[in-house]
Scaffold this motif. Sequence first.
Motif, PDB file in Angstrom:
ATOM      1  N   ILE A   8      37.017  50.802  44.299  1.00 15.37           N
ATOM      2  CA  ILE A   8      35.992  49.923  44.883  1.00 15.37           C
ATOM      3  C   ILE A   8      36.181  48.520  44.320  1.00 15.37           C
ATOM      4  N   THR A   9      36.091  47.513  45.186  1.00 16.63           N
ATOM      5  CA  THR A   9      36.201  46.135  44.700  1.00 16.63           C
ATOM      6  C   THR A   9      34.843  45.438  44.783  1.00 16.63           C
ATOM      7  N   SER A  10      34.617  44.523  43.850  1.00 12.55           N
ATOM      8  CA  SER A  10      33.344  43.807  43.770  1.00 12.55           C
ATOM      9  C   SER A  10      33.649  42.326  43.546  1.00 12.55           C
ATOM     10  N   ALA A  11      33.192  41.472  44.463  1.00  8.27           N
ATOM     11  CA  ALA A  11      33.531  40.041  44.399  1.00  8.27           C
ATOM     12  C   ALA A  11      32.495  39.288  43.576  1.00  8.27           C
ATOM     13  N   SER A  12      32.946  38.646  42.492  1.00  4.01           N
ATOM     14  CA  SER A  12      32.032  37.869  41.644  1.00  4.01           C
ATOM     15  C   SER A  12      31.767  36.499  42.266  1.00  4.01           C
ATOM     16  N   LEU A  13      30.525  36.285  42.675  1.00  9.84           N
ATOM     17  CA  LEU A  13      30.155  35.035  43.369  1.00  9.84           C
ATOM     18  C   LEU A  13      30.295  33.798  42.495  1.00  9.84           C
ATOM     19  N   LEU A  14      30.433  34.019  41.181  1.00  8.86           N
ATOM     20  CA  LEU A  14      30.583  32.902  40.246  1.00  8.86           C
ATOM     21  C   LEU A  14      31.741  31.975  40.652  1.00  8.86           C
ATOM     22  N   LEU A 199      36.448  47.511  40.437  1.00  4.68           N
ATOM     23  CA  LEU A 199      37.127  46.308  39.964  1.00  4.68           C
ATOM     24  C   LEU A 199      36.346  45.068  40.358  1.00  4.68           C
ATOM     25  N   VAL A 200      35.899  44.290  39.364  1.00  2.00           N
ATOM     26  CA  VAL A 200      35.248  43.013  39.661  1.00  2.00           C
ATOM     27  C   VAL A 200      36.324  41.937  39.675  1.00  2.00           C
ATOM     28  N   ALA A 201      36.315  41.122  40.708  1.00  2.00           N
ATOM     29  CA  ALA A 201      37.264  40.003  40.748  1.00  2.00           C
ATOM     30  C   ALA A 201      36.557  38.769  41.280  1.00  2.00           C
ATOM     31  N   GLY A 202      36.697  37.673  40.544  1.00  2.00           N
ATOM     32  CA  GLY A 202      36.126  36.402  40.973  1.00  2.00           C
ATOM     33  C   GLY A 202      37.233  35.473  41.388  1.00  2.00           C
ATOM     34  N   THR A 203      37.881  34.872  40.380  1.00  7.29           N
ATOM     35  CA  THR A 203      38.929  33.888  40.628  1.00  7.29           C
ATOM     36  C   THR A 203      39.998  34.397  41.590  1.00  7.29           C
ATOM     37  N   SER A 204      40.525  35.595  41.340  1.00 12.97           N
ATOM     38  CA  SER A 204      41.667  36.048  42.151  1.00 12.97           C
ATOM     39  C   SER A 204      41.269  36.203  43.618  1.00 12.97           C
ATOM     40  N   LEU A 205      40.063  36.690  43.877  1.00 16.42           N
ATOM     41  CA  LEU A 205      39.651  36.887  45.279  1.00 16.42           C
ATOM     42  C   LEU A 205      39.333  35.565  45.969  1.00 16.42           C
ATOM     43  N   PHE A 206      38.512  34.725  45.306  1.00 14.89           N
ATOM     44  CA  PHE A 206      38.052  33.512  45.989  1.00 14.89           C
ATOM     45  C   PHE A 206      39.118  32.427  46.081  1.00 14.89           C
ATOM     46  N   LYS A 207      40.109  32.483  45.167  1.00 17.59           N
ATOM     47  CA  LYS A 207      41.173  31.469  45.231  1.00 17.59           C
ATOM     48  C   LYS A 207      42.380  31.969  46.027  1.00 17.59           C
ATOM     49  N   ALA A 208      42.307  33.206  46.510  1.00 20.94           N
ATOM     50  CA  ALA A 208      43.454  33.759  47.253  1.00 20.94           C
ATOM     51  C   ALA A 208      43.635  33.039  48.584  1.00 20.94           C
ATOM     52  N   ASP A 210      44.861  34.540  51.178  1.00 26.15           N
ATOM     53  CA  ASP A 210      44.419  35.549  52.134  1.00 26.15           C
ATOM     54  C   ASP A 210      43.591  36.587  51.369  1.00 26.15           C
ATOM     55  N   MET A 211      42.287  36.493  51.518  1.00 26.64           N
ATOM     56  CA  MET A 211      41.406  37.356  50.719  1.00 26.64           C
ATOM     57  C   MET A 211      41.608  38.838  51.040  1.00 26.64           C
ATOM     58  N   ARG A 212      41.849  39.146  52.312  1.00 26.04           N
ATOM     59  CA  ARG A 212      42.040  40.555  52.701  1.00 26.04           C
ATOM     60  C   ARG A 212      43.278  41.148  52.020  1.00 26.04           C
ATOM     61  N   GLU A 213      44.353  40.351  52.038  1.00 23.60           N
ATOM     62  CA  GLU A 213      45.594  40.804  51.406  1.00 23.60           C
ATOM     63  C   GLU A 213      45.386  41.049  49.908  1.00 23.60           C
ATOM     64  N   LEU A 214      44.673  40.104  49.277  1.00 19.01           N
ATOM     65  CA  LEU A 214      44.423  40.226  47.843  1.00 19.01           C
ATOM     66  C   LEU A 214      43.560  41.451  47.544  1.00 19.01           C
ATOM     67  N   ASN A 215      42.537  41.633  48.387  1.00 25.28           N
ATOM     68  CA  ASN A 215      41.650  42.792  48.186  1.00 25.28           C
ATOM     69  C   ASN A 215      42.446  44.096  48.292  1.00 25.28           C
ATOM     70  N   ASN A 216      43.326  44.171  49.289  1.00 23.98           N
ATOM     71  CA  ASN A 216      44.163  45.362  49.435  1.00 23.98           C
ATOM     72  C   ASN A 216      45.081  45.524  48.235  1.00 23.98           C
ATOM     73  N   ALA A 217      45.613  44.415  47.732  1.00 23.00           N
ATOM     74  CA  ALA A 217      46.519  44.476  46.578  1.00 23.00           C
ATOM     75  C   ALA A 217      45.769  44.965  45.328  1.00 23.00           C
ATOM     76  N   LEU A 218      44.507  44.578  45.201  1.00 23.38           N
ATOM     77  CA  LEU A 218      43.719  45.048  44.040  1.00 23.38           C
ATOM     78  C   LEU A 218      43.593  46.561  44.073  1.00 23.38           C
ATOM     79  N   LYS A 219      43.395  47.088  45.284  1.00 24.94           N
ATOM     80  CA  LYS A 219      43.188  48.537  45.420  1.00 24.94           C
ATOM     81  C   LYS A 219      44.478  49.327  45.185  1.00 24.94           C
ATOM     82  N   GLY A 220      45.620  48.621  45.237  1.00 23.45           N
ATOM     83  CA  GLY A 220      46.916  49.225  44.889  1.00 23.45           C
ATOM     84  C   GLY A 220      47.529  50.037  46.036  1.00 23.45           C
TER      85      GLY A 220
END
Length: 220
Positions: A8-14, A199-208, A210-220
């Motif tokens: 599960i991914t969780s986007a940190s709004l920070l 998995l909480v991700a702030g910087t990596s998701l919001f600065k990506a 392509d957010m979808r690609e990054l989210n998929n990459a986080l999930k492995g």
Amino acid sequence: MTITKKIITSASLLSSDLTDIANEVRRCENAGVDLIHFDVMDGRFVDQITYGAPVLKWVRKATTMPLDVHLMVQDPTKQIDYFAQAGADIITIHAESDCDIPRCLDNIRELGVKASLSLKPNTPAKAALDYIDKCDMILVMTVEPGYGGQSFMEDMMPKVTEIRRYADENGFPELDIQVDGGINPETAAKAIAAGANVLVAGTSLFKAKDMRELNNALKG
Ligand code: DX5
Ligand code: ZN
């Protein structure tokens, strides 16, 4: 360690553009992110001050995504009720905060919200394992709480594994283990291998790019 749980991914709004919060949340939803992570800092437990329950209410209006509230506050006792009313789905308190931990965890569940307990890097697993029966999730911080954009502490991985082993061996296979801080595709893989599944991700998701690609990459 092999883990069969859904990741599960969780986007940190920070790390999001807070002038455009409704769109940022929508962007996460469209990218397939599972949860919205809401970092609450009170200027006492950590140096910074972020936002509180009145702001979460607006986020609640902007999305149906589950809201994952991380309370980095000195005394979360009163805040629990405010955040539950504002629409939190998960509330994390810190083991190092000044409150009656088991009572606060019970209170979170009584309000129909998932209860979670977090450990700063120097706090041992035992501080959470003592209350595992009251927790839906345990958050292992992989940075010192307080700021986004810090580097992942790989030396927290044995703590993740210790908690996952204990949970499996003691009848808590449903326990979620969250990691927060410095999560990108490379560090996510290490955390998953250690036994984490949220998995909480702030910087990596919001600065990506392509957010979808990054989210998929986080999930492995
Ligand atoms: C740190 C917060 C984190 C942080 C994550 O105190 O709890 O949620 O915003 O941000 P990144 O992914 O940038 O480390
Ligand atoms: Zn957080």
